[in-house]
Scaffold this active site. Structure first.
Site, PDB file in Angstrom:
ATOM      1  N   ASN A  94      45.463   7.470  35.632  1.00 45.95           N
ATOM      2  CA  ASN A  94      46.734   7.835  35.004  1.00 45.95           C
ATOM      3  C   ASN A  94      46.839   9.333  34.699  1.00 45.95           C
ATOM      4  O   ASN A  94      47.864   9.787  34.202  1.00 45.95           O
ATOM      5  CB  ASN A  94      46.947   7.039  33.704  1.00 45.95           C
ATOM      6  CG  ASN A  94      45.897   7.376  32.664  1.00 45.95           C
ATOM      7  OD1 ASN A  94      44.796   6.831  32.709  1.00 45.95           O
ATOM      8  ND2 ASN A  94      46.198   8.274  31.745  1.00 45.95           N
ATOM      9  N   GLY A 105      44.968  13.644  35.338  1.00 52.49           N
ATOM     10  CA  GLY A 105      43.969  14.570  35.850  1.00 52.49           C
ATOM     11  C   GLY A 105      43.545  14.285  37.288  1.00 52.49           C
ATOM     12  O   GLY A 105      44.354  13.912  38.146  1.00 52.49           O
ATOM     13  N   SER A 124      29.094  15.556  38.196  1.00 53.17           N
ATOM     14  CA  SER A 124      29.541  16.880  37.753  1.00 53.17           C
ATOM     15  C   SER A 124      28.438  17.884  37.993  1.00 53.17           C
ATOM     16  O   SER A 124      27.249  17.547  37.869  1.00 53.17           O
ATOM     17  CB  SER A 124      29.859  16.852  36.257  1.00 53.17           C
ATOM     18  OG  SER A 124      30.038  18.173  35.780  1.00 53.17           O
ATOM     19  N   TYR A 132      27.639  15.116  27.035  1.00 49.81           N
ATOM     20  CA  TYR A 132      28.448  15.048  28.264  1.00 49.81           C
ATOM     21  C   TYR A 132      27.554  15.259  29.493  1.00 49.81           C
ATOM     22  O   TYR A 132      27.606  14.482  30.454  1.00 49.81           O
ATOM     23  CB  TYR A 132      29.561  16.099  28.230  1.00 49.81           C
ATOM     24  CG  TYR A 132      30.350  16.152  29.512  1.00 49.81           C
ATOM     25  CD1 TYR A 132      31.285  15.161  29.815  1.00 49.81           C
ATOM     26  CD2 TYR A 132      30.144  17.168  30.446  1.00 49.81           C
ATOM     27  CE1 TYR A 132      31.995  15.196  31.018  1.00 49.81           C
ATOM     28  CE2 TYR A 132      30.845  17.209  31.639  1.00 49.81           C
ATOM     29  CZ  TYR A 132      31.771  16.223  31.918  1.00 49.81           C
ATOM     30  OH  TYR A 132      32.472  16.246  33.098  1.00 49.81           O
TER      31      TYR A 132
HETATM   32  N1  LIG Z   1      37.758  18.874  35.472  1.00 53.23           N
HETATM   33  C1  LIG Z   1      36.585  19.295  35.881  1.00 53.23           C
HETATM   34  O1  LIG Z   1      36.363  20.496  36.141  1.00 53.23           O
HETATM   35  C2  LIG Z   1      35.452  18.338  36.053  1.00 53.23           C
HETATM   36  C3  LIG Z   1      34.203  18.846  36.454  1.00 53.23           C
HETATM   37  C4  LIG Z   1      33.171  17.958  36.685  1.00 53.23           C
HETATM   38  C5  LIG Z   1      33.372  16.598  36.558  1.00 53.23           C
HETATM   39  N2  LIG Z   1      34.571  16.127  36.140  1.00 53.23           N
HETATM   40  C6  LIG Z   1      34.733  14.682  35.996  1.00 53.23           C
HETATM   41  O2  LIG Z   1      35.908  14.244  36.672  1.00 53.23           O
HETATM   42  C7  LIG Z   1      36.480  13.124  36.008  1.00 53.23           C
HETATM   43  C8  LIG Z   1      37.945  13.368  35.682  1.00 53.23           C
HETATM   44  O3  LIG Z   1      38.040  14.555  34.916  1.00 53.23           O
HETATM   45  P1  LIG Z   1      39.448  15.193  34.533  1.00 53.23           P
HETATM   46  O4  LIG Z   1      39.218  16.672  34.416  1.00 53.23           O
HETATM   47  O5  LIG Z   1      40.518  14.683  35.421  1.00 53.23           O
HETATM   48  O6  LIG Z   1      39.627  14.612  33.059  1.00 53.23           O
HETATM   49  P2  LIG Z   1      40.980  14.255  32.255  1.00 53.23           P
HETATM   50  O7  LIG Z   1      42.132  15.022  32.788  1.00 53.23           O
HETATM   51  O8  LIG Z   1      40.605  14.403  30.821  1.00 53.23           O
HETATM   52  O9  LIG Z   1      41.206  12.721  32.596  1.00 53.23           O
HETATM   53  C9  LIG Z   1      40.274  11.781  32.161  1.00 53.23           C
HETATM   54  C10 LIG Z   1      40.759  10.395  32.500  1.00 53.23           C
HETATM   55  O10 LIG Z   1      39.799   9.451  31.965  1.00 53.23           O
HETATM   56  C11 LIG Z   1      40.509   8.494  31.195  1.00 53.23           C
HETATM   57  N3  LIG Z   1      39.717   7.905  30.110  1.00 53.23           N
HETATM   58  C12 LIG Z   1      39.123   8.516  29.058  1.00 53.23           C
HETATM   59  N4  LIG Z   1      38.572   7.610  28.238  1.00 53.23           N
HETATM   60  C13 LIG Z   1      38.829   6.386  28.776  1.00 53.23           C
HETATM   61  C14 LIG Z   1      38.545   5.054  28.381  1.00 53.23           C
HETATM   62  N5  LIG Z   1      37.895   4.778  27.240  1.00 53.23           N
HETATM   63  N6  LIG Z   1      38.952   4.042  29.173  1.00 53.23           N
HETATM   64  C15 LIG Z   1      39.637   4.283  30.301  1.00 53.23           C
HETATM   65  N7  LIG Z   1      39.959   5.532  30.734  1.00 53.23           N
HETATM   66  C16 LIG Z   1      39.559   6.564  29.953  1.00 53.23           C
HETATM   67  C17 LIG Z   1      41.678   9.272  30.615  1.00 53.23           C
HETATM   68  O11 LIG Z   1      42.649   8.368  30.110  1.00 53.23           O
HETATM   69  P3  LIG Z   1      43.643   8.803  28.904  1.00 53.23           P
HETATM   70  O12 LIG Z   1      44.743   9.559  29.572  1.00 53.23           O
HETATM   71  O13 LIG Z   1      44.063   7.504  28.322  1.00 53.23           O
HETATM   72  O14 LIG Z   1      42.839   9.654  27.957  1.00 53.23           O
HETATM   73  C18 LIG Z   1      42.110  10.041  31.854  1.00 53.23           C
HETATM   74  O15 LIG Z   1      42.842   9.222  32.717  1.00 53.23           O
HETATM   75  C19 LIG Z   1      35.606  12.880  34.775  1.00 53.23           C
HETATM   76  O16 LIG Z   1      34.644  11.896  35.073  1.00 53.23           O
HETATM   77  C20 LIG Z   1      34.920  14.224  34.570  1.00 53.23           C
HETATM   78  O17 LIG Z   1      33.673  14.072  33.905  1.00 53.23           O
HETATM   79  C21 LIG Z   1      35.612  16.962  35.886  1.00 53.23           C
END
Ligand SMILES: NC(=O)c1ccc[n+]([C@@H]2O[C@H](COP(=O)([O-])OP(=O)(O)OC[C@H]3O[C@@H](n4cnc5c(N)ncnc54)[C@H](OP(=O)(O)O)[C@@H]3O)[C@@H](O)[C@H]2O)c1
Length: 284
Positions: free
Chosen positions: A9, A11, A130, A155
């Site tokens: 939903n 990111g 990550s 994390y």
């Molecule tokens: N962005 C980066 O640079 C980066 C780098 C390395 C790895 N990652 C990894 O990539 C993935 C996505 O990251 P992102 O940057 O897109 O993060 P984000 O924008 O914060 O999105 C996180 C997603 O996870 C969902 N979520 C959180 N808690 C949850 C729960 N209890 N049950 C179900 N869904 C839940 C959120 O839902 P809600 O909208 O309801 O909160 C949202 O849809 C993560 O695993 C992150 O660790 C990201």
């Protein structure tokens, strides 16, 4: 081809779903929030008019919700959802697990178990790692950060746990003669400020960012996971990440080394995860 994307939903997960739908896959967004999920479904249908997209309720901080997920047969699952808490206070899931470890690792461990044979015989299980995991080390005496809670460490450890889980799952699948694939993907450095608008889901901060030299948007950050889920030349046990220093660019496989190449730690984590969740991923 049907793919479940946890955290679809928002990111990176949203863009994984959008790109999969563009490629003709049916996508199911796993989301804990009905209102957010419905907005994401609407935005995705505007972008990809013939998209087959729905959502399923999934709160990874609640093992009962994970075990009760309502989805049909899947060709792939992208274990993408994640939390990165920044406050100093330690928080817990409904089941009393430290929130970051509980959502990112234990929730997805239990989800993989719950999906079981709904993952088709050649299904791909893609775990979102990550670059932050590369410098982490698990503390088996304090997996739940009860003695020493620091959000950044929690994390990094949760992402290492996810990566070790995926690589251990690969070994178990191979040992069982399964044709399912377990693959790690990571997005590099993916910033909201470099991500294209998808109103009202995401509207970019207009400030020009020098970060674009080294990092990328969440749309490009989604590409390694999409490649791992449906692309060609993908093998179980691989790690896919962006080409340029693992931070940005087109997806390519990376060497499995450092803390990732530790089958002993992975087996120990697997056993601890079975104990903490009361379930174990397995296929008939
Ligand atoms: N962005 C980066 O640079 C980066 C780098 C390395 C790895 N990652 C990894 O990539 C993935 C996505 O990251 P992102 O940057 O897109 O993060 P984000 O924008 O914060 O999105 C996180 C997603 O996870 C969902 N979520 C959180 N808690 C949850 C729960 N209890 N049950 C179900 N869904 C839940 C959120 O839902 P809600 O909208 O309801 O909160 C949202 O849809 C993560 O695993 C992150 O660790 C990201």
């Amino acid at each position: 081809m049907t793919v479940l994307v946890t955290g679809g939903n928002a990111g990176i997960g949203y863009f994984v779903a959008e790109q999969l739908a563009e490629a003709g896959a049916e996508v199911v967004l796993g989301s804990r929030d009905a209102a957010k999920a419905e907005v994401a479904v609407r935005v995705l249908r505007e972008r990809v008019p013939d998209a087959r997209v729905s959502w399923a309720r999934l709160d990874l901080a609640d093992l009962a919700s994970v075990k009760g997920i309502e989805v049909g047969e899947l060709d792939a699952v992208v274990l993408n959802a994640g939390v990165y808490l920044d406050g100093p206070e330690r928080r817990e899931t409904k089941d009393g697990h430290e929130m970051t470890f509980g959502v990112n690792h234990l929730g997805h461990f239990a989800l993989t178990a719950a999906l079981g044979d709904r993952l088709k015989p050649e299904a791909r299980i893609v775990t979102m790692g990550s670059f932050a995991a590369k410098s982490a080390k698990l503390d088996f005496e304090d997996l739940q950060s009860k003695r020493d809670y620091r959000p950044k460490t929690a994390y990094e450890r949760s992402k290492l746990a996810q990566t070790l889980f995926a690589l251990e799952l690969d070994r178990r699948l191979r040992a069982a003669g399964s044709s399912r694939l377990s693959v790690v993907a990571h997005p590099g450095g993916a910033l909201d400020s470099l991500t294209p608008d998808r109103p009202p889901l995401h509207v970019r901060n207009r400030k020009l960012s020098l970060a674009r030299i080294a990092l990328q948007g969440k749309d490009d950050g989604a590409r390694p996971a999409v490649r791992a889920a449906v692309g060609p030349d993908v093998h179980s046990g691989q790690i896919w990440g962006p080409r340029m220093f693992g931070l940005k660019g087109a997806p390519r496989p990376e060497p499995v080394r450092g803390p990732y190449a530790d089958p002993e730690a992975a087996a120990r984590l697997w056993a601890a995860s079975v104990e903490l969740t009361g379930v174990e991923p397995g296929f008939s």
